[in-house]
Scaffold this motif. Structure first.
Motif, PDB file in Angstrom:
ATOM      1  N   LEU A 111       0.614  -0.827  -0.060  1.00  0.00           N
ATOM      2  CA  LEU A 111      -0.271   0.391   0.125  1.00  0.00           C
ATOM      3  C   LEU A 111       0.895   1.505   0.274  1.00  0.00           C
ATOM      4  O   LEU A 111       0.565   2.419  -0.698  1.00  0.00           O
ATOM      5  N   LEU A 112       1.636   1.241   0.851  1.00  0.00           N
ATOM      6  CA  LEU A 112       3.346   2.016   0.713  1.00  0.00           C
ATOM      7  C   LEU A 112       3.575   2.478  -1.073  1.00  0.00           C
ATOM      8  O   LEU A 112       3.982   3.941  -1.028  1.00  0.00           O
ATOM      9  N   MET A 113       4.095   1.675  -0.828  1.00  0.00           N
ATOM     10  CA  MET A 113       4.515   1.469  -2.502  1.00  0.00           C
ATOM     11  C   MET A 113       3.535   2.420  -3.720  1.00  0.00           C
ATOM     12  O   MET A 113       3.707   3.234  -4.314  1.00  0.00           O
ATOM     13  N   ARG A 114       2.331   1.537  -3.269  1.00  0.00           N
ATOM     14  CA  ARG A 114       1.221   2.464  -4.424  1.00  0.00           C
ATOM     15  C   ARG A 114       0.906   3.665  -4.031  1.00  0.00           C
ATOM     16  O   ARG A 114       1.055   4.952  -5.616  1.00  0.00           O
ATOM     17  N   GLY A 115       0.838   4.480  -3.005  1.00  0.00           N
ATOM     18  CA  GLY A 115       1.411   5.740  -2.761  1.00  0.00           C
ATOM     19  C   GLY A 115       1.943   6.057  -2.802  1.00  0.00           C
ATOM     20  O   GLY A 115       1.730   7.561  -3.732  1.00  0.00           O
ATOM     21  N   ILE A 116       3.502   5.636  -3.010  1.00  0.00           N
ATOM     22  CA  ILE A 116       4.311   6.599  -3.725  1.00  0.00           C
ATOM     23  C   ILE A 116       3.909   7.096  -4.723  1.00  0.00           C
ATOM     24  O   ILE A 116       4.309   7.917  -5.839  1.00  0.00           O
ATOM     25  N   GLN A 117       3.984   5.621  -5.737  1.00  0.00           N
ATOM     26  CA  GLN A 117       3.343   5.829  -6.805  1.00  0.00           C
ATOM     27  C   GLN A 117       2.090   6.930  -7.501  1.00  0.00           C
ATOM     28  O   GLN A 117       1.767   7.181  -8.666  1.00  0.00           O
ATOM     29  N   ALA A 118       1.169   6.700  -6.861  1.00  0.00           N
ATOM     30  CA  ALA A 118      -0.015   7.694  -6.861  1.00  0.00           C
ATOM     31  C   ALA A 118       0.731   9.381  -6.816  1.00  0.00           C
ATOM     32  O   ALA A 118      -0.144   9.696  -7.947  1.00  0.00           O
ATOM     33  N   ILE A 119       1.688   9.114  -5.855  1.00  0.00           N
ATOM     34  CA  ILE A 119       2.044  10.380  -5.706  1.00  0.00           C
ATOM     35  C   ILE A 119       3.053  10.855  -7.008  1.00  0.00           C
ATOM     36  O   ILE A 119       2.562  12.242  -7.620  1.00  0.00           O
ATOM     37  N   GLY A 120       3.466  10.267  -7.344  1.00  0.00           N
ATOM     38  CA  GLY A 120       3.944  10.314  -9.250  1.00  0.00           C
ATOM     39  C   GLY A 120       3.490  10.689  -9.410  1.00  0.00           C
ATOM     40  O   GLY A 120       3.898  11.280 -10.556  1.00  0.00           O
ATOM     41  N   THR A 121       2.368   9.281  -9.917  1.00  0.00           N
ATOM     42  CA  THR A 121       1.655   9.656 -11.249  1.00  0.00           C
ATOM     43  C   THR A 121       0.967  10.898 -11.375  1.00  0.00           C
ATOM     44  O   THR A 121       0.343  11.123 -12.359  1.00  0.00           O
ATOM     45  N   SER A 122       0.361  11.376 -10.146  1.00  0.00           N
ATOM     46  CA  SER A 122      -0.394  12.642  -9.578  1.00  0.00           C
ATOM     47  C   SER A 122       0.238  14.083 -10.567  1.00  0.00           C
ATOM     48  O   SER A 122      -0.628  14.531 -10.654  1.00  0.00           O
ATOM     49  N   ALA A 123       1.713  13.262 -10.454  1.00  0.00           N
ATOM     50  CA  ALA A 123       2.802  15.134 -10.674  1.00  0.00           C
ATOM     51  C   ALA A 123       2.902  15.235 -12.512  1.00  0.00           C
ATOM     52  O   ALA A 123       2.332  16.177 -12.997  1.00  0.00           O
ATOM     53  N   LEU A 124       2.162  13.926 -13.073  1.00  0.00           N
ATOM     54  CA  LEU A 124       2.250  14.223 -14.687  1.00  0.00           C
ATOM     55  C   LEU A 124       1.998  14.850 -15.514  1.00  0.00           C
ATOM     56  O   LEU A 124       1.799  14.998 -16.340  1.00  0.00           O
ATOM     57  N   PHE A 125       0.198  14.324 -14.931  1.00  0.00           N
ATOM     58  CA  PHE A 125      -0.694  14.987 -16.119  1.00  0.00           C
ATOM     59  C   PHE A 125      -0.782  16.854 -15.555  1.00  0.00           C
ATOM     60  O   PHE A 125      -0.494  17.346 -17.216  1.00  0.00           O
ATOM     61  N   PRO A 126      -1.039  17.036 -14.574  1.00  0.00           N
ATOM     62  CA  PRO A 126      -0.882  19.112 -14.350  1.00  0.00           C
ATOM     63  C   PRO A 126       0.327  19.193 -14.924  1.00  0.00           C
ATOM     64  O   PRO A 126       0.299  20.740 -15.805  1.00  0.00           O
ATOM     65  N   ALA A 127       1.669  18.599 -14.829  1.00  0.00           N
ATOM     66  CA  ALA A 127       2.438  19.004 -15.154  1.00  0.00           C
ATOM     67  C   ALA A 127       2.950  18.762 -16.513  1.00  0.00           C
ATOM     68  O   ALA A 127       3.840  19.818 -17.731  1.00  0.00           O
ATOM     69  N   GLY A 128       2.792  17.782 -17.059  1.00  0.00           N
ATOM     70  CA  GLY A 128       2.815  17.643 -19.229  1.00  0.00           C
ATOM     71  C   GLY A 128       2.007  18.679 -19.218  1.00  0.00           C
ATOM     72  O   GLY A 128       2.371  19.055 -20.244  1.00  0.00           O
ATOM     73  N   VAL A 129       0.559  18.673 -18.697  1.00  0.00           N
ATOM     74  CA  VAL A 129      -0.321  19.966 -19.598  1.00  0.00           C
ATOM     75  C   VAL A 129       0.737  21.165 -19.536  1.00  0.00           C
ATOM     76  O   VAL A 129       1.200  21.948 -20.938  1.00  0.00           O
ATOM     77  N   GLY A 130       1.394  21.437 -18.448  1.00  0.00           N
ATOM     78  CA  GLY A 130       1.537  22.764 -18.230  1.00  0.00           C
ATOM     79  C   GLY A 130       3.323  22.826 -19.289  1.00  0.00           C
ATOM     80  O   GLY A 130       3.486  24.099 -19.885  1.00  0.00           O
ATOM     81  N   VAL A 131       3.885  22.227 -19.727  1.00  0.00           N
ATOM     82  CA  VAL A 131       4.952  21.566 -20.673  1.00  0.00           C
ATOM     83  C   VAL A 131       4.222  22.394 -21.923  1.00  0.00           C
ATOM     84  O   VAL A 131       4.771  22.953 -22.338  1.00  0.00           O
ATOM     85  N   ILE A 132       3.189  21.603 -22.314  1.00  0.00           N
ATOM     86  CA  ILE A 132       2.162  21.683 -23.576  1.00  0.00           C
ATOM     87  C   ILE A 132       1.913  22.443 -23.308  1.00  0.00           C
ATOM     88  O   ILE A 132       2.106  23.733 -24.923  1.00  0.00           O
ATOM     89  N   ARG A 133       1.816  23.533 -22.816  1.00  0.00           N
ATOM     90  CA  ARG A 133       0.902  25.155 -23.205  1.00  0.00           C
ATOM     91  C   ARG A 133       2.584  26.321 -22.938  1.00  0.00           C
ATOM     92  O   ARG A 133       2.168  27.416 -23.391  1.00  0.00           O
ATOM     93  N   ASN A 134       3.366  25.475 -22.707  1.00  0.00           N
ATOM     94  CA  ASN A 134       4.669  26.631 -22.253  1.00  0.00           C
ATOM     95  C   ASN A 134       5.176  26.463 -23.686  1.00  0.00           C
ATOM     96  O   ASN A 134       6.467  27.615 -24.198  1.00  0.00           O
ATOM     97  N   THR A 135       5.700  25.048 -24.869  1.00  0.00           N
ATOM     98  CA  THR A 135       6.129  24.915 -24.748  1.00  0.00           C
ATOM     99  C   THR A 135       5.548  24.622 -26.659  1.00  0.00           C
ATOM    100  O   THR A 135       6.152  25.258 -27.640  1.00  0.00           O
ATOM    101  N   ILE A 136       4.463  23.940 -27.167  1.00  0.00           N
ATOM    102  CA  ILE A 136       4.211  23.580 -28.103  1.00  0.00           C
ATOM    103  C   ILE A 136       3.401  24.586 -28.911  1.00  0.00           C
ATOM    104  O   ILE A 136       1.922  25.862 -28.319  1.00  0.00           O
ATOM    105  N   GLN A 137       3.325  25.562 -29.809  1.00  0.00           N
ATOM    106  CA  GLN A 137       2.834  26.685 -30.387  1.00  0.00           C
ATOM    107  C   GLN A 137       1.786  25.959 -31.501  1.00  0.00           C
ATOM    108  O   GLN A 137       0.951  26.790 -31.874  1.00  0.00           O
ATOM    109  N   HIS A 138       1.815  25.030 -31.723  1.00  0.00           N
ATOM    110  CA  HIS A 138       1.054  24.593 -33.154  1.00  0.00           C
ATOM    111  C   HIS A 138      -0.086  23.587 -33.394  1.00  0.00           C
ATOM    112  O   HIS A 138       0.602  22.413 -32.082  1.00  0.00           O
ATOM    113  N   ASN A 139      -1.336  24.355 -32.750  1.00  0.00           N
ATOM    114  CA  ASN A 139      -2.673  22.985 -32.524  1.00  0.00           C
ATOM    115  C   ASN A 139      -2.253  22.431 -31.346  1.00  0.00           C
ATOM    116  O   ASN A 139      -2.899  21.212 -30.562  1.00  0.00           O
TER     117      ASN A 139
END
Length: 462
Positions: A111-139
């Protein structure tokens, strides 16, 4: 930095757009993929650790509770401390958990390891979308929308991937499979995603009390729902209701709330769409969670065969996404979405035909009906949401949509825990079907209302 240098950086980013999108996409799929790959491994984990169905439900639901808490929180932190930094931290947390989870000696450590995994994967969507907004200019909007649908659709492939891999290394392999994906994602992120710019203009006051209240009220509802098999615990129910009311009142008065409840108050149609999205997710994930175990435990099939049968759900959900998009463009929202909820009702009614001796082909047909319904609803509700809100509100709407998905997953996990508390069998499958029929019936008038409201809203703006 002079103009020439800025121009060179801009050209480099434009040249590397495909690698940037790939890096973000690989990160984004990890959360939905890891929430569903484990479904095929549940019988083996349950046997190894001598667990009940309720215990197993916590293994699933805790992942969603943590994700629901950390996704909006990390999204705000990435705005301040940098998207690339948060993305790399998230990826590294998943690396740590993916290596250590298979070595877990007992359920608490897992459960602890799955919790750490959940925290890590939770960072990837909002941070990833932020990267796209900052860097991708086309569509840019099309890229973000495609990533969101891609993330949701990839969840349906989890059981198939897990089922194939478990044959070779048991349940631990569902964690190890993350490592090659992580290696590529980390490499692409470090090489192609530009360095973060320090942003001292943004200040963020951490809504600690809001986070605590949200955690408590979600967990209390989970405890209440999972306890229904032993009876209605009035004390826990009262506590859950009180915590929910306190959370709402507190967040309503906050200038920078953890969950912007005022957004729902000002946009009632939007709030109803979120409600529809939660209910749609409940049906889809309850089916996704229960059938891999049913196919193995009740029908006696291997994990590999269970994964193959589950392809029926994922493939039809994926195929319907582009078809539904074109259908909506031609006919509007009402006909496609109303067709999807009626088809979804047919799908849950078909669950009553599932028996301990059912042919795998028939199981595939039942799953296909649910997949078609969810494929239409998933993309349809997302597009319907954005038809009601302004461009400036798209960020908060996207975050709340992701939170809605997690809440739907939590409720589905509760239904699974209660319905199959006494074991995986035909009778308990019918119990789950009864609950899902109620959910499907509730979806019908709600979908009719929001699609009528959208048509009126569109006519006013024309």
């Amino acid at each position: 930095m002079d103009i020439q240098s800025r121009g060179d950086i801009g050209m480099a980013v434009e040249k590397n757009e495909k690698f940037i999108i790939l890096a973000v996409a690989l990160g984004i799929i990890l959360n939905p993929l890891n929430t569903t790959m484990i479904t095929v491994a549940l019988p083996a984990i349950q046997k190894d650790f001598q667990l009940t169905s309720t215990n197993i439900s916590w293994l699933i639901a805790s992942y969603f509770i943590i994700s629901a808490i950390f996704t909006p929180l990390i999204g705000k932190l990435s705005d301040i401390y940098g998207r690339k930094l948060i993305l790399l931290i998230g990826l590294m947390l998943v690396v740590v958990s993916s290596i250590l989870a298979p070595l877990s000696p007992n359920m608490p450590v897992l459960l602890l390891m799955r919790g750490i995994q959940a925290i890590g994967t939770s960072a990837l969507f909002p941070a990833g979308v932020g990267v796209i907004r900052n860097t991708i200019q086309h569509n840019q909007n099309r890229v973000i929308g495609t990533l969101a649908v891609f993330a949701t659709t990839s969840a349906a492939f989890g059981p198939t991937i897990g089922g194939m891999l478990i044959q070779f290394g048991g349940w631990p392999v569902i964690f190890y499979v993350n490592l090659p994906i992580l290696a590529i994602a980390i490499g692409l992120t470090m090489v192609f995603i530009p360095k973060d710019k320090k942003n001292t203009a943004i200040s963020y006051k951490l809504d600690g009390i809001g986070i605590i209240l949200f955690s408590f009220f979600i967990t209390s509802w989970m405890v209440f729902l999972l306890g229904l098999e032993q009876g209605v615990h009035i004390g826990i129910l009262i506590l859950a209701v009180i915590l929910t009311v306190i959370f709402y009142i507190y967040e309503k008065r906050r200038d920078e709330p953890f969950i912007n409840v005022n957004f729902f108050r000002k946009n009632l149609n939007v709030a109803l769409i979120f409600g529809q999205y939660i209910l749609s997710t409940v049906i889809f994930f309850a089916v996704l969670l229960s059938f891999p175990t049913f196919i193995q435990s009740s029908l006696g099939a291997s994990s590999q065969m269970a994964g193959i049968v589950m392809l029926s759900l994922s493939i039809f959900a994926m195929i319907m996404t582009p078809i539904a998009t074109r259908w909506i463009e031609r006919k509007g929202f009402r006909v496609p979405l109303m067709s999807s909820v009626l088809l979804g009702l047919v799908g849950v009614i078909l669950l009553f035909t599932v028996k301990d001796n059912s042919a795998l082909v028939w199981i595939g047909i039942v799953l296909a009906v649910t997949g078609i319904s969810n494929g239409i609803q998933n993309i349809g509700l997302q597009n319907l949401l954005y038809s009601f809100i302004s461009v400036s509100e798209s960020g908060i709407a996207s975050g709340l949509l992701m939170t809605s998905r997690f809440i739907g997953n939590i409720l589905a996990s509760s239904i699974y825990g209660v319905a199959f508390a006494t074991g995986m069998n035909e009778g308990n499958m019918k119990t789950m079907a009864i609950v899902l029929v109620v959910v499907a019936v509730v979806l019908v008038p709600g979908m009719l209302y929001v699609t009528v409201s959208e048509k009126k809203n569109r006519e006013k703006t024309v």
